[in-house]
Scaffold this motif. Structure first.
Motif, PDB file in Angstrom:
ATOM      1  N   GLN A 210       0.776  -1.235   0.021  1.00  0.00           N
ATOM      2  CA  GLN A 210       0.179   0.116  -0.020  1.00  0.00           C
ATOM      3  C   GLN A 210       1.083   1.302   0.158  1.00  0.00           C
ATOM      4  OE1 GLN A 210      -2.358   0.329   3.608  1.00  0.00           O
ATOM      5  NE2 GLN A 210      -4.097   1.376   2.580  1.00  0.00           N
ATOM      6  N   GLY A 212       2.317   4.859   0.962  1.00  0.00           N
ATOM      7  CA  GLY A 212       2.162   5.662   2.149  1.00  0.00           C
ATOM      8  C   GLY A 212       2.730   7.051   1.932  1.00  0.00           C
ATOM      9  N   TYR A 265       0.890  12.872  -0.511  1.00  0.00           N
ATOM     10  CA  TYR A 265      -0.240  12.070  -0.608  1.00  0.00           C
ATOM     11  C   TYR A 265      -0.599  11.464  -2.171  1.00  0.00           C
ATOM     12  CZ  TYR A 265      -5.118  10.576  -0.609  1.00  0.00           C
ATOM     13  OH  TYR A 265      -6.358   9.864  -0.838  1.00  0.00           O
ATOM     14  N   SER A 272      -0.364   3.329  -4.429  1.00  0.00           N
ATOM     15  CA  SER A 272      -1.441   2.311  -3.930  1.00  0.00           C
ATOM     16  C   SER A 272      -2.313   1.925  -5.297  1.00  0.00           C
ATOM     17  CB  SER A 272      -2.422   2.829  -3.176  1.00  0.00           C
ATOM     18  OG  SER A 272      -1.787   2.895  -1.890  1.00  0.00           O
ATOM     19  N   ASP A 285      -6.449   3.118  -1.696  1.00  0.00           N
ATOM     20  CA  ASP A 285      -6.450   4.201  -0.451  1.00  0.00           C
ATOM     21  C   ASP A 285      -4.745   4.011  -0.062  1.00  0.00           C
ATOM     22  OD1 ASP A 285      -9.003   4.886  -0.808  1.00  0.00           O
ATOM     23  OD2 ASP A 285      -9.542   3.282   0.897  1.00  0.00           O
ATOM     24  N   THR A 287      -2.125   5.419   3.055  1.00  0.00           N
ATOM     25  CA  THR A 287      -2.286   5.698   4.431  1.00  0.00           C
ATOM     26  C   THR A 287      -1.116   6.357   4.987  1.00  0.00           C
ATOM     27  OG1 THR A 287      -1.247   3.586   5.257  1.00  0.00           O
ATOM     28  CG2 THR A 287      -3.761   3.904   5.025  1.00  0.00           C
ATOM     29  N   THR A 290       3.235   4.841   9.921  1.00  0.00           N
ATOM     30  CA  THR A 290       3.201   5.051  11.551  1.00  0.00           C
ATOM     31  C   THR A 290       4.917   5.351  11.926  1.00  0.00           C
ATOM     32  OG1 THR A 290       3.757   2.743  11.664  1.00  0.00           O
ATOM     33  CG2 THR A 290       1.633   3.095  11.617  1.00  0.00           C
TER      34      THR A 290
END
Length: 348
Positions: A210, A212, A265, A272, A285, A287, A290
């Motif tokens: 995905q 990021g 973004y 993605s 999407d 994300t 972290t």
């Protein structure tokens, strides 16, 4: 540019991502094919050197750690294309020393086309509000940046050397480069086919399946296609051949390279989407990374990847640069970048 009958051109990074495309253009330059200038290129291996020799290039086997080699070759050059490690201060100083000794020996003022400089902040991906710097109107502000800013430890001595008069400096400052190069060095298998920054995010995207982004993904970065970027070097080179007195150098001689802006973004989202198309990702999407992921994938350098950089290539365009590929091509290139087999196999 010189009283010599044949111009001497020395290029470092000539088999790199940008440098290979620049060298490919030099090889088809009318003045090279007619024998009006000769090219020497720094290469790391004898094997690459032999292939360059077949293209009419004089290979110089060595690296940016071989300071005596850099000094010697620069000392014989009318024009130096510095396209290797922008942060290698010892190597840059060796080139400057060679050019200085050449001036003291011959009285000839060589030309140094160096890569690169940056005007960035520490946004952390939280906003896109950053000063926009024009390479034509904001040279005073650019030169007033603190010496500890990224790349400035190399740029400052180069501009100082220009002020001392033994060379003329032209600093080409690319944004993030995308696209696939082509040309004789690609055909010979000796040119780097990938940039640095985009593959980092692509590899991370493959690993986490995905795309990021950092912070809020609002940081804004510039981009340009690799072939468009190489075109600017040749436009600058041709301008110097035609009448170097008309070409800005030193403090004024900063040439930004940009033809698109994108946010963190937007790159993550395109990543993605490409991962889904390739059957690797399950969602289109993107994300936010972290804290643990930032440490894992980027370490202490993560702020570099989340800064704002907003230059405007007004001086480059005034010189005649007309880039073609923009944001649409940039975002579309994420699919091509992610589909590189060795990248997929290594990080799945």
């Amino acid at each position: 540019m010189s009283t010599q009958t044949k111009l001497n051109v020395f290029i470092t990074g000539g088999t790199g991502y940008i440098g290979g495309s620049v060298l490919s253009r030099l090889l088809i330059h009318p003045s090279f094919t007619s024998g009006s200038f000769q090219i020497s290129a720094l290469v790391r291996t004898v094997e690459k050197g032999e292939k360059l020799k077949g293209l009419g290039v004089r290979p110089v086997v060595g690296s940016y750690d071989d300071l005596d080699v850099l000094e010697r070759e620069a000392g014989d050059a009318d024009v130096v294309f510095s396209l290797a490690d922008a942060d290698a201060l010892p190597g840059a100083k060796a080139i400057l020393e060679g050019l200085k000794k050449r001036y003291e020996r011959t009285g000839r003022v060589s030309k140094l086309i160096h890569t690169l400089t940056f005007v960035m902040d520490d946004a952390g991906g939280l906003h896109g509000d950053h000063l926009i710097y024009s390479d034509l109107r904001d040279t005073d502000a650019i030169n007033a940046l603190p010496d500890n800013k990224f790349h400035r430890h190399v740029d400052v001595p180069i501009i100082k050397a220009d002020e001392e008069g033994y060379l003329r400096s032209y600093i080409v400052a690319p944004g993030n480069i995308f696209g696939t190069p082509s040309g004789p060095l690609v055909d010979l298998g000796i040119q780097n086919l990938h940039s640095i920054l985009f593959p980092i995010f692509f590899k991370v995207g493959i690993a986490r399946k995905q795309g990021g982004y950092i912070g809020l993904g609002k940081n804004v970065s510039p981009a340009a296609d690799v072939e468009d970027t190489a075109d600017l070097y040749l436009i600058l080179f041709n301008a110097l051949l035609a009448n170097d007195s008309n070409v800005a150098h030193g403090r004024e001689g900063i040439y930004f390279v940009e033809n698109a802006e994108y946010t963190g973004y937007e790159l993550a989202k395109a990543t993605s989407e490409a991962l889904v198309e390739l059957g690797i990702g399950a969602t289109r999407d993107a994300t936010a990374f972290t804290d643990d992921e930032l440490e894992l994938y980027f370490g202490k350098n993560w702020p570099f990847f989340s800064s704002n950089v907003r230059p405007r290539a007004d001086r480059a365009r005034a010189l005649g640069w007309r880039p073609v590929k923009g944001k649409e091509a940039l975002l579309a290139s994420s699919f091509q970048g992610l589909a590189v087999p060795e990248m997929v196999y290594e990080y799945l």
